[in-house]
Scaffold this active site. Structure first.
Site, PDB file in Angstrom:
ATOM      1  N   HIS A  41      27.305  26.252  49.332  1.00 16.19           N
ATOM      2  CA  HIS A  41      26.645  25.130  48.646  1.00 16.19           C
ATOM      3  C   HIS A  41      25.449  24.654  49.471  1.00 16.19           C
ATOM      4  O   HIS A  41      24.425  24.264  48.915  1.00 16.19           O
ATOM      5  CB  HIS A  41      27.633  23.971  48.436  1.00 16.19           C
ATOM      6  CG  HIS A  41      28.725  24.296  47.455  1.00 16.19           C
ATOM      7  ND1 HIS A  41      28.957  23.569  46.313  1.00 16.19           N
ATOM      8  CD2 HIS A  41      29.629  25.302  47.440  1.00 16.19           C
ATOM      9  CE1 HIS A  41      29.949  24.104  45.636  1.00 16.19           C
ATOM     10  NE2 HIS A  41      30.393  25.151  46.315  1.00 16.19           N
ATOM     11  N   ASP A 132      25.134  17.731  44.670  1.00 18.27           N
ATOM     12  CA  ASP A 132      25.895  18.916  44.282  1.00 18.27           C
ATOM     13  C   ASP A 132      26.660  18.589  42.997  1.00 18.27           C
ATOM     14  O   ASP A 132      27.325  17.547  42.911  1.00 18.27           O
ATOM     15  CB  ASP A 132      26.873  19.237  45.432  1.00 18.27           C
ATOM     16  CG  ASP A 132      27.440  20.623  45.348  1.00 18.27           C
ATOM     17  OD1 ASP A 132      27.832  21.031  44.244  1.00 18.27           O
ATOM     18  OD2 ASP A 132      27.509  21.287  46.394  1.00 18.27           O
ATOM     19  N   HIS A 165      32.840  24.351  28.509  1.00 19.26           N
ATOM     20  CA  HIS A 165      33.691  24.530  27.328  1.00 19.26           C
ATOM     21  C   HIS A 165      35.118  24.081  27.626  1.00 19.26           C
ATOM     22  O   HIS A 165      35.787  23.507  26.776  1.00 19.26           O
ATOM     23  CB  HIS A 165      33.690  26.004  26.888  1.00 19.26           C
ATOM     24  CG  HIS A 165      32.368  26.438  26.307  1.00 19.26           C
ATOM     25  ND1 HIS A 165      31.820  25.841  25.199  1.00 19.26           N
ATOM     26  CD2 HIS A 165      31.474  27.377  26.694  1.00 19.26           C
ATOM     27  CE1 HIS A 165      30.652  26.400  24.912  1.00 19.26           C
ATOM     28  NE2 HIS A 165      30.416  27.341  25.810  1.00 19.26           N
ATOM     29  N   SER A 297      32.098  33.192  52.987  1.00 21.22           N
ATOM     30  CA  SER A 297      32.530  32.244  54.016  1.00 21.22           C
ATOM     31  C   SER A 297      33.954  31.739  53.820  1.00 21.22           C
ATOM     32  O   SER A 297      34.499  31.067  54.686  1.00 21.22           O
ATOM     33  CB  SER A 297      31.576  31.043  54.013  1.00 21.22           C
ATOM     34  OG  SER A 297      31.608  30.405  52.755  1.00 21.22           O
ATOM     35  N   GLN A 358      22.991  37.788  56.833  1.00 17.81           N
ATOM     36  CA  GLN A 358      23.150  38.585  55.614  1.00 17.81           C
ATOM     37  C   GLN A 358      21.842  38.949  54.915  1.00 17.81           C
ATOM     38  O   GLN A 358      21.678  40.061  54.432  1.00 17.81           O
ATOM     39  CB  GLN A 358      24.088  37.873  54.637  1.00 17.81           C
ATOM     40  CG  GLN A 358      24.303  38.656  53.353  1.00 17.81           C
ATOM     41  CD  GLN A 358      25.572  38.294  52.642  1.00 17.81           C
ATOM     42  OE1 GLN A 358      26.642  38.382  53.222  1.00 17.81           O
ATOM     43  NE2 GLN A 358      25.475  37.908  51.399  1.00 17.81           N
ATOM     44  N   ASN A 377      25.853  33.189  45.700  1.00 15.87           N
ATOM     45  CA  ASN A 377      24.705  33.397  46.590  1.00 15.87           C
ATOM     46  C   ASN A 377      24.573  34.868  46.964  1.00 15.87           C
ATOM     47  O   ASN A 377      23.479  35.430  46.934  1.00 15.87           O
ATOM     48  CB  ASN A 377      24.844  32.560  47.865  1.00 15.87           C
ATOM     49  CG  ASN A 377      24.813  31.088  47.554  1.00 15.87           C
ATOM     50  OD1 ASN A 377      23.789  30.550  47.149  1.00 15.87           O
ATOM     51  ND2 ASN A 377      25.958  30.428  47.692  1.00 15.87           N
ATOM     52  N   SER A 378      25.684  35.495  47.307  1.00 12.23           N
ATOM     53  CA  SER A 378      25.635  36.911  47.682  1.00 12.23           C
ATOM     54  C   SER A 378      25.121  37.741  46.510  1.00 12.23           C
ATOM     55  O   SER A 378      24.329  38.679  46.682  1.00 12.23           O
ATOM     56  CB  SER A 378      27.019  37.409  48.100  1.00 12.23           C
ATOM     57  OG  SER A 378      27.433  36.739  49.271  1.00 12.23           O
ATOM     58  N   GLU A 381      21.433  37.196  46.184  1.00 14.93           N
ATOM     59  CA  GLU A 381      20.729  37.824  47.312  1.00 14.93           C
ATOM     60  C   GLU A 381      20.605  39.332  47.082  1.00 14.93           C
ATOM     61  O   GLU A 381      19.541  39.919  47.297  1.00 14.93           O
ATOM     62  CB  GLU A 381      21.478  37.526  48.619  1.00 14.93           C
ATOM     63  CG  GLU A 381      21.332  36.063  49.056  1.00 14.93           C
ATOM     64  CD  GLU A 381      22.396  35.579  50.037  1.00 14.93           C
ATOM     65  OE1 GLU A 381      22.431  34.369  50.320  1.00 14.93           O
ATOM     66  OE2 GLU A 381      23.203  36.398  50.520  1.00 14.93           O
ATOM     67  N   ASP A 397      34.562  31.695  40.996  1.00 17.07           N
ATOM     68  CA  ASP A 397      33.695  32.236  39.937  1.00 17.07           C
ATOM     69  C   ASP A 397      33.438  33.731  40.070  1.00 17.07           C
ATOM     70  O   ASP A 397      32.696  34.314  39.281  1.00 17.07           O
ATOM     71  CB  ASP A 397      32.340  31.510  39.997  1.00 17.07           C
ATOM     72  CG  ASP A 397      31.663  31.663  41.364  1.00 17.07           C
ATOM     73  OD1 ASP A 397      32.378  31.850  42.363  1.00 17.07           O
ATOM     74  OD2 ASP A 397      30.420  31.597  41.440  1.00 17.07           O
ATOM     75  N   GLN A 398      34.017  34.368  41.090  1.00 15.56           N
ATOM     76  CA  GLN A 398      33.582  35.714  41.467  1.00 15.56           C
ATOM     77  C   GLN A 398      33.882  36.782  40.409  1.00 15.56           C
ATOM     78  O   GLN A 398      33.112  37.732  40.237  1.00 15.56           O
ATOM     79  CB  GLN A 398      34.193  36.069  42.823  1.00 15.56           C
ATOM     80  CG  GLN A 398      33.672  35.142  43.922  1.00 15.56           C
ATOM     81  CD  GLN A 398      34.608  34.968  45.095  1.00 15.56           C
ATOM     82  OE1 GLN A 398      35.526  35.765  45.278  1.00 15.56           O
ATOM     83  NE2 GLN A 398      34.394  33.925  45.897  1.00 15.56           N
TER      84      GLN A 398
END
Ligand code: UDP
Length: 476
Positions: A41, A132, A165, A297, A358, A377-378, A381, A397-398
């Site tokens: 975040h 946030d 939703h 992380s 990274q 983020n990954s 990126e 969320d992955q």
């Protein structure tokens, strides 16, 4: 502040040039930025802060005193770091996640208000709080003291729409009925494609409430900022959100080196001690010969999964007769799960570090693919740097990001688990080889390079994200 529009050439693409703009503007517009204190975040919100500072705003980036001791800073002076208490100073521990979040909200609501009042009294009044999106209560603090509020969403539009939703009762958890969920402008989603807080049978009720609550008061915010870019989610989500009258602005990818001359985010909660070792090691490897594996992380793998992953990486690289290598980030808290002697036995083909730089790793020509947990983020990126992925989502969320990586953006392959839920070393080995050397790999790399171009376009001057940031700044 139309001034900024009419003096566009002043906003050169260099962090720090805001100084000149500020001098010419007279009194600075003061903005507060408040992320939830987690690396995933902090990074995009800090990068956004640097961006605002480069456009002439005075930015106070607020984090909490509880992480102060672990912070490694490398920031331009244009962004001032400020600390407020979150109730966990002196290593105080919470009894549960619920307890942690409740106390965090109680204390930060108060310390944030105190901070704002103090600035107002010092004749340095902040104009707006960028908070946030998982802290919707911060909007009430800001509005109560006369500030505007901008909610910053650190996850994809698609994931946020799923939580929206859910919040509006368009579907319920646990999911009953049909195995596939059909939501506006999204591909059909199976249970395995949904954020884990929704489908993990109530394993994280506090976190599910946290993400669903993002939408409790979002229509009261003056701005909704999303770390994504129009072309990436245009057909799927951005148009739908706008048609639903959300004041959404896409401002991503919020990543260093995207049109700016910085290489790192600049605030790490992990020790950057292995940075030089990673880059030197990569420098010694041939182009596109390294599998970079990192799980962000927070993710914790089971011991069984860690073992499969270790030997999967080993087999995929060793079987290629040492043409391939792996660079694997195993955080210190995960290290004990590595198979005995693995580090020594694989030292010729692999390097294991506790934390990597990274972005610089992904930008390195030696890296051929990114084995990732698909944190947002990954994911951004890798897309922004044109690196194909092997997707191994863990939680949060992955899984949804992995669905888009594999089936919508077509920049990676998603690993499948066996009937015990473990991804085997064979599966890992086969998929890595497909991405590193197969026909599919060529196609994925081509697609990744196309996304790289589109990401760059978005943040370039007058690109969609850059224009949205300009609009945000001039709207202040
Ligand atoms: N990261 C890093 N070094 C590492 C692992 C991760 O700098 O060894 C950074 C990564 O570049 C990303 C962030 O940490 O910006 C992780 O965010 P993400 O959303 O990918 O995952 P999370 O940690 O939130 O699960």
């Amino acid at each position: 502040m139309p001034f900024l529009h009419s003096h566009k050439p002043l906003c050169c693409n260099s962090i720090g040039c805001g100084e000149r703009v500020r001098e010419e503007m007279g009194r600075e517009t003061h903005i507060l930025v408040l992320p939830f204190p987690l690396q995933g975040h902090i990074n995009p919100m800090l990068q956004f802060s640097k961006h605002l500072a480069s456009k002439g705003l005075k930015v106070s980036f607020i984090t909490t005193t509880s992480v102060r001791n672990t912070i490694h800073l490398q920031l331009p002076s244009s962004v001032a770091i400020q600390y407020i208490s979150d109730g966990y100073d002196d290593e105080k521990q919470a009894e549960s996640l619920d307890d942690y979040l409740r106390r965090f909200q109680d204390v930060v609501s108060k310390t944030l208000a105190d901070f704002i009042v103090q600035k107002q009294k010092a004749d340095d009044p902040p104009k707006l709080l960028v908070y946030d999106s998982v802290m919707p209560w911060a909007l009430e603090v800001a509005k109560g003291l006369g500030l505007g509020g901008a909610s910053f969403f650190t996850q994809s539009c698609a994931v946020n729409a799923i939580y929206y939703h859910l919040n509006r009762g368009h579907f319920e958890v646990p999911l009953g009925g049909p195995a596939m969920l059909s939501l506006p402008e999204m591909p059909l989603l199976g249970i395995d494609d949904l954020p884990s807080f929704i489908c993990d049978d109530g394993a994280y009720p506090a976190l599910l409430r946290l993400v669903a609550n993002m939408f409790s008061n979002f229509r009261d915010a003056d701005w909704l900022l999303f770390n994504t870019f129009d072309k990436l989610e245009e057909q799927q989500m951005v148009k739908w959100m706008m048609a639903s009258q959300w004041p959404i602005k896409t401002i991503g990818p919020s990543i260093p080196s995207m049109g700016y001359d910085d290489q790192d985010y600049g605030l790490s909660l992990f020790s950057p001690s292995a940075e030089a070792a990673c880059i030197n090691w990569l420098d010694s490897k041939p182009t596109a010969s390294v599998v970079y594996a990192s799980f962000g992380s927070l993710a914790c793998l089971s011991e069984a999964q860690m073992e499969e992953l270790a030997w999967g990486l080993h087999n995929a690289t060793a079987a290629a007769h040492f043409r391939f290598h792996f660079l694997w980030v195993v955080r210190a808290s995960e290290e004990a799960k590595l198979p005995a002697n693995f580090v020594d036995e694989t030292s010729e083909i692999g390097l294991i570090v506790n934390w990597s730089p990274q972005l610089r790793v992904l930008a390195h020509p030696a890296v051929g693919c990114f084995m990732t947990h698909c944190g947002w983020n990954s994911t951004l990126e890798a897309l922004a740097l044109g690196v194909p992925m092997v997707a191994m989502p863990q939680w949060s969320d992955q899984a949804t990001n992995a669905k888009y990586i594999a089936d919508v953006w077509r920049v990676g392959l998603r690993l499948g688990a066996d009937d015990k839920g473990v991804i085997t070393r064979q599966e890992i080995g086969v998929r890595i080889k497909e991405v590193m050397e197969g026909e599919r790999g060529i196609e994925l790399r081509k697609n990744a390079m196309r996304w790289r171009e589109l990401a760059r376009e978005a943040v370039q001057e007058e690109g969609s994200s850059d224009s949205n940031i300009e609009e945000f700044v001039s709207g202040l």
